[in-house]
Design an enzyme around this catalytic site. Structure first.
Site, PDB file in Angstrom:
ATOM      1  N   PHE A 164      11.953 -18.117 -48.872  1.00 30.13           N
ATOM      2  CA  PHE A 164      11.684 -19.266 -48.003  1.00 30.13           C
ATOM      3  C   PHE A 164      11.610 -18.884 -46.521  1.00 30.13           C
ATOM      4  CE2 PHE A 164      16.292 -19.122 -48.842  1.00 30.13           C
ATOM      5  CZ  PHE A 164      16.801 -19.046 -47.552  1.00 30.13           C
ATOM      6  N   TYR A 212      16.812 -15.752 -37.386  1.00 25.70           N
ATOM      7  CA  TYR A 212      17.021 -15.784 -38.839  1.00 25.70           C
ATOM      8  C   TYR A 212      16.833 -14.409 -39.492  1.00 25.70           C
ATOM      9  CZ  TYR A 212      17.577 -20.865 -39.195  1.00 25.70           C
ATOM     10  OH  TYR A 212      18.054 -22.154 -39.110  1.00 25.70           O
ATOM     11  N   LYS A 253      17.513 -29.030 -35.256  1.00 23.35           N
ATOM     12  CA  LYS A 253      16.206 -28.494 -35.636  1.00 23.35           C
ATOM     13  C   LYS A 253      15.094 -29.501 -35.290  1.00 23.35           C
ATOM     14  CE  LYS A 253      18.278 -25.600 -39.278  1.00 23.35           C
ATOM     15  NZ  LYS A 253      18.407 -25.367 -40.738  1.00 23.35           N
TER      16      LYS A 253
END
Ligand SMILES: Nc1ncnc2c1ncn2[C@@H]1O[C@H](COP(=O)(O)OP(=O)(O)OP(=O)(O)O)[C@@H](O)[C@H]1O
Length: 149
Positions: free
Chosen positions: A58, A50, A10
């Site tokens: 979140f 995602y 990431k």
């Protein structure tokens, strides 16, 4: 075909100079690198990656985090690489990750946990298709018989 998983370093992992260390851990274990690119993804792409988490509180913060800088997208191959890759990575919350795992050694906050790994063979297939539409590289390690009996 041998099992493959999708691993992503990431933006925090790239910024913190952890790329070499992380690649080294997968290489030393005996897994084979079958895809590798440094890429900055846009919001729609991160939202697709995602998509399963779109209802989570979140989600927006997670997408902001993933698009905040370049990530290193990889395909790793080997026996049991999906489950064992997750073990090398450690628990989602770095404070709960065992020392010796990547998150256990290098991270503190869940929203800055350095690395992603596919959670199942099915997710791996989907994620590899999303991130590597050109397909993974095709090469065989000449060390194979020193790693597998
Ligand atoms: N409570 C939370 N607060 C902030 N971010 C979170 C939270 N839970 C998860 N995340 C972020 O969302 C990512 C995906 O969550 P998931 O539950 O799929 O965990 P994971 O499978 O361990 O992580 P990844 O999919 O990145 O490998 C986490 O890695 C983390 O960056």
């Amino acid at each position: 075909m041998a099992e493959q998983t999708f691993i992503m370093i990431k933006p925090d992992g790239v910024q913190r100079g952890l790329v070499g260390e992380i690649i080294s851990r997968f290489e030393k274990k005996g897994f084979y690198l079958k895809g590798l690119k440094l890429i900055t993804v846009d919001r729609p792409f991160a939202e697709r990656h995602y998509a399963d988490l779109s209802a989570k509180p979140f989600f927006n913060g997670l997408v902001e985090y993933i698009i905040s800088g370049p990530v290193v997208a990889m395909v790793w191959e080997g026996k049991g690489v999906v489950a064992t890759g997750r073990k090398l990575i450690g628990a989602t919350n770095p404070l709960a990750s065992e020392p010796g795992t990547i998150r256990g050694d290098f991270a503190i906050d869940i929203g800055r946990n350095v690395i992603h790994g596919s959670d199942s063979v099915e997710s791996a297939t989907k994620e590899i298709a999303l991130w590597f539409p050109e397909g993974p590289a095709n090469w065989q390690s000449s060390l194979h018989s020193w790693i597998y009996e």
